[in-house]
Design a protein around this motif. Structure first.
Motif, PDB file in Angstrom:
ATOM      1  N   LEU A 296      19.372   3.918 -55.039  1.00  0.00           N
ATOM      2  CA  LEU A 296      19.624   2.951 -53.977  1.00  0.00           C
ATOM      3  C   LEU A 296      19.244   1.566 -54.479  1.00  0.00           C
ATOM      4  O   LEU A 296      18.214   1.398 -55.136  1.00  0.00           O
ATOM      5  N   THR A 297      20.069   0.586 -54.202  1.00  0.00           N
ATOM      6  CA  THR A 297      19.748  -0.806 -54.534  1.00  0.00           C
ATOM      7  C   THR A 297      19.716  -1.623 -53.250  1.00  0.00           C
ATOM      8  O   THR A 297      20.470  -1.346 -52.304  1.00  0.00           O
ATOM      9  N   GLY A 298      18.856  -2.612 -53.219  1.00  0.00           N
ATOM     10  CA  GLY A 298      18.758  -3.470 -52.044  1.00  0.00           C
ATOM     11  C   GLY A 298      17.543  -4.366 -52.113  1.00  0.00           C
ATOM     12  O   GLY A 298      16.798  -4.378 -53.099  1.00  0.00           O
ATOM     13  N   ASP A 299      17.355  -5.144 -51.060  1.00  0.00           N
ATOM     14  CA  ASP A 299      16.152  -5.986 -50.941  1.00  0.00           C
ATOM     15  C   ASP A 299      15.030  -5.129 -50.372  1.00  0.00           C
ATOM     16  O   ASP A 299      15.165  -4.598 -49.255  1.00  0.00           O
TER      17      ASP A 299
ATOM     18  N   LYS B 232      20.841  -9.665 -58.504  1.00  0.00           N
ATOM     19  CA  LYS B 232      21.392  -9.337 -57.193  1.00  0.00           C
ATOM     20  C   LYS B 232      22.858  -9.758 -57.122  1.00  0.00           C
ATOM     21  O   LYS B 232      23.206 -10.881 -57.484  1.00  0.00           O
TER      22      LYS B 232
ATOM     23  N   SER C  21      19.606  -2.682 -47.111  1.00  0.00           N
ATOM     24  CA  SER C  21      20.685  -2.357 -48.031  1.00  0.00           C
ATOM     25  C   SER C  21      21.947  -2.032 -47.248  1.00  0.00           C
ATOM     26  O   SER C  21      21.999  -2.186 -46.021  1.00  0.00           O
ATOM     27  N   ASN C  22      22.983  -1.574 -47.942  1.00  0.00           N
ATOM     28  CA  ASN C  22      24.233  -1.172 -47.317  1.00  0.00           C
ATOM     29  C   ASN C  22      24.007   0.054 -46.430  1.00  0.00           C
ATOM     30  O   ASN C  22      23.336   1.005 -46.833  1.00  0.00           O
TER      31      ASN C  22
ATOM     32  N   HIS D 256      25.173   3.437 -47.900  1.00  0.00           N
ATOM     33  CA  HIS D 256      24.313   3.853 -49.009  1.00  0.00           C
ATOM     34  C   HIS D 256      22.974   4.372 -48.488  1.00  0.00           C
ATOM     35  O   HIS D 256      22.425   5.356 -49.001  1.00  0.00           O
TER      36      HIS D 256
ATOM     37  N   TRP E  59      14.911  -7.993 -54.974  1.00  0.00           N
ATOM     38  CA  TRP E  59      16.039  -7.140 -55.313  1.00  0.00           C
ATOM     39  C   TRP E  59      15.521  -5.997 -56.173  1.00  0.00           C
ATOM     40  O   TRP E  59      14.906  -6.212 -57.200  1.00  0.00           O
TER      41      TRP E  59
END
Length: 434
Positions: free
Chosen positions: A22-25, A149, A107-108, A111, A45
């Motif tokens: 998972l990617t995100g802030d 990011k 995040s999204n 996702h 990020w």
């Protein structure tokens, strides 16, 4: 058959890898720091990965940032709570017992949901034997670098900036191109599958290509200050995905706009400045939820107006009260307010600009002043009024302004929202119409 099995296997493997990552802030919130009067760090990020180190005896969550590519590992067994109340906004929180950290993730949404499903599956696993049955990542081989990011917002404020922009990142969610002299749209824009806001104010556009239907997530379309003409709006405005997703459309200050169809959009109100479309000849508003029209409609001179299948005109809110007595009372009650507002320099200036029909745009005024001018309400005499919120709903006969009107009801006049500019205007109106 072997080929299709290979493709299917690769698809499953890619999907599983995506659900493990998972990617995100992400903000690491240490619950003990506030008690020592120490502030927590801001979000960064980050990458989150689920997997194992060496032997598969324990499952870990690895949190990596650009500043700490080695990362911090958390044991899944120490995860005591998962907060998903705001997951529809792309937010969730993971709470660990040891260390006393909350991972606040933004995040999204899709996702996040996939990540949570896999996380829940992992949390149910018990014992080394069950862990070995899972297809997990080897975190000791995790990438040692966290990329930058992805860019989600791009602002282009002049022609020079537009020429310098070689391409549009596919991750864009907001694209703003103002005062660039655009006469047509670059086809690259229609490849932005995540684009939610497209702002094209103050350009030279006369039409929008049908390819705008290729933007599935578009919710806001800002087209003020362009040159939309006869054939622009009849086609692209009614693309299926636009009708399903679009929640904001701004077509103000388009002096060449002649035909505007806004049928079947559940509109409840129209902007106060709607009447500032001097070239408009055909307007269709049927099958919406309009109960009144803005007073600026009195400035329009239309060939065709269709307001059928609306609640508008079915009720006459002005006749449900004792008009003469209450009108006089209200004149006295707002007298002080009217006199006080008349001495506001900003209001006086705005009234003069609108009274004299002076042209204004981003080149001559700041956005705040343009918004203020566009928000003006109007009196029955035609004067702009501030404050801009309407006071009353009155009846207005549009037969002098329109050649052909489709009402959809028996009334010969339509309700409009007004704010009287003076006690004299209010008294004169009610004396003439009661």
């Amino acid at each position: 058959m072997t080929f299709f099995y290979s493709v299917y296997s690769n698809f499953i493997r890619i999907y599983q890898n995506n659900t493990m990552k998972l990617t995100g802030d992400i903000q690491v919130y240490d619950r003990l720091l506030p008690s020592y009067n120490i502030p927590n760090k801001r979000s960064e990020w980050s990458h989150l990965s689920i997997g194992f180190y060496g032997e598969r005896d324990k499952i870990y969550l690895l949190h990596q940032t650009q500043r700490n590519s080695v990362g911090v590992k958390y044991e899944i067994e120490k995860l005591i709570a998962v907060f998903t109340k705001y997951i529809s906004q792309g937010k969730m929180t993971l709470r660990f017992n040891t260390p006393s950290h909350d991972l606040i993730i933004h995040s999204n949404e899709d996702h996040l949901r996939n990540f949570i499903k896999f996380l829940q599956k992992v949390m149910k696993v018990k014992g080394t034997n069950e862990i070995k049955t899972l297809k997990l990542l080897d975190l000791s081989k995790a990438p040692s670098k966290v990329g930058p990011k992805p860019k989600t917002k791009l602002l282009i404020k002049c022609k020079k900036d537009l020429q310098a922009a070689d391409s549009f990142p596919r991750t864009l969610e907001v694209l703003q191109m103002n005062n660039t002299g655009l006469t047509r749209l670059d086809g690259k824009i229609f490849r932005l599958q995540k684009l939610k806001v497209l702002n094209l104010e103050n350009n030279c556009l006369e039409t929008i290509p049908d390819q705008i239907s290729l933007l599935p997530c578009l919710r806001e379309l800002h087209l003020a200050g362009n040159f939309f003409g006869r054939s622009s709006l009849k086609f692209w405005l009614f693309v299926d995905n636009l009708q399903a997703e679009l929640v904001y459309l701004d077509l103000s200050r388009n002096e060449k706009l002649k035909y505007l169809y806004l049928d079947d959009n559940f509109l409840q109100r129209l902007p106060s400045s709607f009447g500032r479309l001097p070239a408009l000849k055909e307007l269709k508003l049927c099958n919406n939820s309009l109960t009144a029209l803005p007073a600026s409609f009195r400035f329009l001179f239309l060939d065709i107006l269709d307001v059928s299948r609306n609640p508008v005109g079915l009720k006459d809110p002005c006749r449900s009260i004792n008009l003469i007595g209450e009108a006089v009372d209200r004149c006295h009650s707002v007298k002080n307010e009217t006199e006080a507002s008349s001495f506001c320099l900003l209001d006086l200036s705005a009234k003069e600009v609108l009274k004299n029909r002076l042209n204004y745009d981003r080149r001559s005024l700041p956005l705040e002043l343009i918004t203020y001018l566009d928000s003006a309400c109007y009196c029955v005499c035609g004067n702009a009024t501030f404050p801009s919120n309407p006071e009353e709903v009155i009846k207005f006969n549009f037969k002098r302004n329109c050649i052909q009107i489709t009402y959809g009801f028996d009334e010969n006049s339509l309700p409009i929202e007004v704010r009287f500019c003076s006690t004299g205007c209010r008294s004169n109106y009610y004396k003439r119409n009661i």
